[in-house]
Design an enzyme around this catalytic site. Sequence first.
Site, PDB file in Angstrom:
ATOM      1  N   ASN A  53       2.591   2.905 -10.560  1.00  0.00           N
ATOM      2  CA  ASN A  53       1.323   2.935 -11.292  1.00  0.00           C
ATOM      3  C   ASN A  53       0.118   3.245 -10.396  1.00  0.00           C
ATOM      4  O   ASN A  53      -0.847   3.848 -10.855  1.00  0.00           O
ATOM      5  CB  ASN A  53       1.127   1.568 -11.966  1.00  0.00           C
ATOM      6  CG  ASN A  53      -0.301   1.364 -12.427  1.00  0.00           C
ATOM      7  OD1 ASN A  53      -0.732   1.904 -13.433  1.00  0.00           O
ATOM      8  ND2 ASN A  53      -1.069   0.582 -11.651  1.00  0.00           N
ATOM      9  N   TYR A  90      -6.898  15.703  -8.690  1.00  0.00           N
ATOM     10  CA  TYR A  90      -6.223  14.729  -9.547  1.00  0.00           C
ATOM     11  C   TYR A  90      -5.235  15.360 -10.535  1.00  0.00           C
ATOM     12  O   TYR A  90      -4.053  14.988 -10.545  1.00  0.00           O
ATOM     13  CB  TYR A  90      -7.275  13.876 -10.269  1.00  0.00           C
ATOM     14  CG  TYR A  90      -6.671  12.819 -11.148  1.00  0.00           C
ATOM     15  CD1 TYR A  90      -6.159  11.642 -10.602  1.00  0.00           C
ATOM     16  CD2 TYR A  90      -6.584  13.001 -12.526  1.00  0.00           C
ATOM     17  CE1 TYR A  90      -5.583  10.677 -11.411  1.00  0.00           C
ATOM     18  CE2 TYR A  90      -6.017  12.037 -13.337  1.00  0.00           C
ATOM     19  CZ  TYR A  90      -5.517  10.873 -12.769  1.00  0.00           C
ATOM     20  OH  TYR A  90      -4.940   9.917 -13.569  1.00  0.00           O
ATOM     21  N   ASP A 120       0.885  -1.166   0.000  1.00  0.00           N
ATOM     22  CA  ASP A 120       0.000   0.000   0.000  1.00  0.00           C
ATOM     23  C   ASP A 120       0.923   1.216   0.000  1.00  0.00           C
ATOM     24  O   ASP A 120       1.705   1.402   0.946  1.00  0.00           O
ATOM     25  CB  ASP A 120      -0.885  -0.013   1.260  1.00  0.00           C
ATOM     26  CG  ASP A 120      -1.832   1.177   1.309  1.00  0.00           C
ATOM     27  OD1 ASP A 120      -1.501   2.253   0.745  1.00  0.00           O
ATOM     28  OD2 ASP A 120      -2.901   1.053   1.912  1.00  0.00           O
ATOM     29  N   LYS A 134      -1.061  14.983 -10.468  1.00  0.00           N
ATOM     30  CA  LYS A 134      -0.285  14.379 -11.557  1.00  0.00           C
ATOM     31  C   LYS A 134       0.708  15.394 -12.149  1.00  0.00           C
ATOM     32  O   LYS A 134       1.784  15.015 -12.604  1.00  0.00           O
ATOM     33  CB  LYS A 134      -1.216  13.820 -12.633  1.00  0.00           C
ATOM     34  CG  LYS A 134      -2.054  12.626 -12.165  1.00  0.00           C
ATOM     35  CD  LYS A 134      -1.218  11.374 -11.926  1.00  0.00           C
ATOM     36  CE  LYS A 134      -2.086  10.149 -11.684  1.00  0.00           C
ATOM     37  NZ  LYS A 134      -1.318   8.907 -11.513  1.00  0.00           N
ATOM     38  N   THR A 175     -11.186   1.541 -17.196  1.00  0.00           N
ATOM     39  CA  THR A 175     -10.845   0.688 -16.045  1.00  0.00           C
ATOM     40  C   THR A 175     -11.765   1.083 -14.892  1.00  0.00           C
ATOM     41  O   THR A 175     -12.578   2.001 -15.019  1.00  0.00           O
ATOM     42  CB  THR A 175      -9.390   0.935 -15.619  1.00  0.00           C
ATOM     43  OG1 THR A 175      -9.287   2.305 -15.215  1.00  0.00           O
ATOM     44  CG2 THR A 175      -8.410   0.662 -16.751  1.00  0.00           C
TER      45      THR A 175
HETATM   46  N1  LIG Z   1      -7.812   4.860 -16.631  1.00  0.00           N
HETATM   47  C1  LIG Z   1      -7.462   6.024 -17.157  1.00  0.00           C
HETATM   48  O1  LIG Z   1      -8.151   6.580 -18.017  1.00  0.00           O
HETATM   49  C2  LIG Z   1      -6.191   6.707 -16.732  1.00  0.00           C
HETATM   50  C3  LIG Z   1      -5.788   7.834 -17.459  1.00  0.00           C
HETATM   51  C4  LIG Z   1      -4.612   8.482 -17.090  1.00  0.00           C
HETATM   52  C5  LIG Z   1      -3.871   7.989 -16.042  1.00  0.00           C
HETATM   53  N2  LIG Z   1      -4.298   6.903 -15.346  1.00  0.00           N
HETATM   54  C6  LIG Z   1      -3.453   6.427 -14.233  1.00  0.00           C
HETATM   55  O2  LIG Z   1      -3.143   5.066 -14.438  1.00  0.00           O
HETATM   56  C7  LIG Z   1      -2.885   4.442 -13.178  1.00  0.00           C
HETATM   57  C8  LIG Z   1      -3.683   3.144 -13.103  1.00  0.00           C
HETATM   58  O3  LIG Z   1      -5.058   3.460 -13.193  1.00  0.00           O
HETATM   59  P1  LIG Z   1      -6.150   2.424 -13.704  1.00  0.00           P
HETATM   60  O4  LIG Z   1      -6.938   3.104 -14.743  1.00  0.00           O
HETATM   61  O5  LIG Z   1      -5.537   1.119 -13.991  1.00  0.00           O
HETATM   62  O6  LIG Z   1      -7.056   2.361 -12.386  1.00  0.00           O
HETATM   63  P2  LIG Z   1      -7.622   1.140 -11.534  1.00  0.00           P
HETATM   64  O7  LIG Z   1      -8.146   0.074 -12.419  1.00  0.00           O
HETATM   65  O8  LIG Z   1      -8.531   1.763 -10.534  1.00  0.00           O
HETATM   66  O9  LIG Z   1      -6.320   0.570 -10.794  1.00  0.00           O
HETATM   67  C9  LIG Z   1      -5.656   1.332  -9.829  1.00  0.00           C
HETATM   68  C10 LIG Z   1      -4.675   0.453  -9.102  1.00  0.00           C
HETATM   69  O10 LIG Z   1      -4.028   1.237  -8.107  1.00  0.00           O
HETATM   70  C11 LIG Z   1      -4.177   0.557  -6.870  1.00  0.00           C
HETATM   71  N3  LIG Z   1      -4.111   1.462  -5.746  1.00  0.00           N
HETATM   72  C12 LIG Z   1      -4.913   2.508  -5.434  1.00  0.00           C
HETATM   73  N4  LIG Z   1      -4.519   3.055  -4.275  1.00  0.00           N
HETATM   74  C13 LIG Z   1      -3.462   2.338  -3.842  1.00  0.00           C
HETATM   75  C14 LIG Z   1      -2.623   2.399  -2.714  1.00  0.00           C
HETATM   76  N5  LIG Z   1      -2.807   3.301  -1.733  1.00  0.00           N
HETATM   77  N6  LIG Z   1      -1.606   1.516  -2.608  1.00  0.00           N
HETATM   78  C15 LIG Z   1      -1.399   0.582  -3.567  1.00  0.00           C
HETATM   79  N7  LIG Z   1      -2.184   0.439  -4.631  1.00  0.00           N
HETATM   80  C16 LIG Z   1      -3.197   1.320  -4.772  1.00  0.00           C
HETATM   81  C17 LIG Z   1      -5.494  -0.173  -6.971  1.00  0.00           C
HETATM   82  O11 LIG Z   1      -5.577  -1.175  -5.979  1.00  0.00           O
HETATM   83  P3  LIG Z   1      -7.034  -1.744  -5.462  1.00  0.00           P
HETATM   84  O12 LIG Z   1      -7.465  -2.786  -6.458  1.00  0.00           O
HETATM   85  O13 LIG Z   1      -6.705  -2.292  -4.122  1.00  0.00           O
HETATM   86  O14 LIG Z   1      -7.969  -0.579  -5.409  1.00  0.00           O
HETATM   87  C18 LIG Z   1      -5.354  -0.706  -8.380  1.00  0.00           C
HETATM   88  O15 LIG Z   1      -4.512  -1.829  -8.399  1.00  0.00           O
HETATM   89  C19 LIG Z   1      -3.266   5.471 -12.111  1.00  0.00           C
HETATM   90  O16 LIG Z   1      -2.100   6.103 -11.644  1.00  0.00           O
HETATM   91  C20 LIG Z   1      -4.126   6.471 -12.873  1.00  0.00           C
HETATM   92  O17 LIG Z   1      -4.074   7.757 -12.311  1.00  0.00           O
HETATM   93  C21 LIG Z   1      -5.453   6.243 -15.656  1.00  0.00           C
END
Ligand SMILES: NC(=O)c1ccc[n+]([C@@H]2O[C@H](COP(=O)([O-])OP(=O)(O)OC[C@H]3O[C@@H](n4cnc5c(N)ncnc54)[C@H](OP(=O)(O)O)[C@@H]3O)[C@@H](O)[C@H]2O)c1
Length: 239
Positions: free
Chosen positions: A80, A159, A53, A163, A194
């Site tokens: 990530n 957010y 975490d 970033k 996601t």
């Molecule tokens: N999806 C998009 O459109 C998008 C666009 C730009 C950037 N991003 C970035 O991409 C990255 C991944 O996002 P995603 O879309 O894959 O989101 P996601 O499906 O919600 O996955 C997020 C991941 O981060 C984990 N997480 C959250 N808080 C945490 C903590 N305190 N310690 C450890 N793990 C933690 C979650 O764990 P749990 O399963 O336990 O919650 C999950 O494994 C993020 O940094 C996000 O800001 C996403």
Amino acid sequence: MTGANKGIGRAVAGRLAELGMTVVVGARDPEKGAEAVAEINAAGGTAHPIGLDVTDQRGVSAAAEQIADRFGRLDVLVNNAGIAGDLAAQAPGSAHLDGLRAVFETNLFGVVTVTEAMLPLLRRSAAARIVNVSSGTASMGWTTDATHYLSRMPGSLGYPVSKAALNMLTVQYAKALSREGILVNAVAPGACDTDFAKGLPFQLTRTAAEGAAIVVRLATLGRECPTGGFFDDNGRLPW
Ligand SMILES: NC(=O)c1ccc[n+]([C@@H]2O[C@H](COP(=O)([O-])OP(=O)(O)OC[C@H]3O[C@@H](n4cnc5c(N)ncnc54)[C@H](OP(=O)(O)O)[C@@H]3O)[C@@H](O)[C@H]2O)c1
């Protein structure tokens, strides 16, 4: 890798394993981490779970010790894990600090916590890389460009600000670590459908695997890899 149990992180972990890397799957929920590891290994990869975490400094230190004991070094760190947070708490005019702090705790300070803990292990690698998963919403260039769709997004104090700070953190680490040959970059995976997107008032169209591609690219580029940059699939992004 942090946040490797689902979404973009899970896709990155799977792809790095397909490329032959031993992947340490960081997940804050050990069961979810174990499930992801079982899937990756069943597909022929080599993955190991680690409880991580990013907001738990002691837990992160313990994870670094476990990685040191088991593997001795770390070649790639993918920061990530990230959260969108409570959107209402981030709106200019009605923001509340607890909501903003929660976003920064994970998206910015979590990256510092993990990077500081893992640096001794990265220093033992012949070609270490750090990839910070940022966002196009961090781009001031895009946000202030009237022709870009991001300029029409509602204002947010959480957010995108977290970033943008992560981008500067990337530049500062890149500067500090370049003499040691540790390359540090930020990437924007694009708008991926996601769990992250669940609370948003619109549908995101890219897959997690599509979002993972730029992360994997920066994690695996050879000596020609840049440092201190911000990239998406099409190249460098405006800060
Ligand atoms: N999806 C998009 O459109 C998008 C666009 C730009 C950037 N991003 C970035 O991409 C990255 C991944 O996002 P995603 O879309 O894959 O989101 P996601 O499906 O919600 O996955 C997020 C991941 O981060 C984990 N997480 C959250 N808080 C945490 C903590 N305190 N310690 C450890 N793990 C933690 C979650 O764990 P749990 O399963 O336990 O919650 C999950 O494994 C993020 O940094 C996000 O800001 C996403």
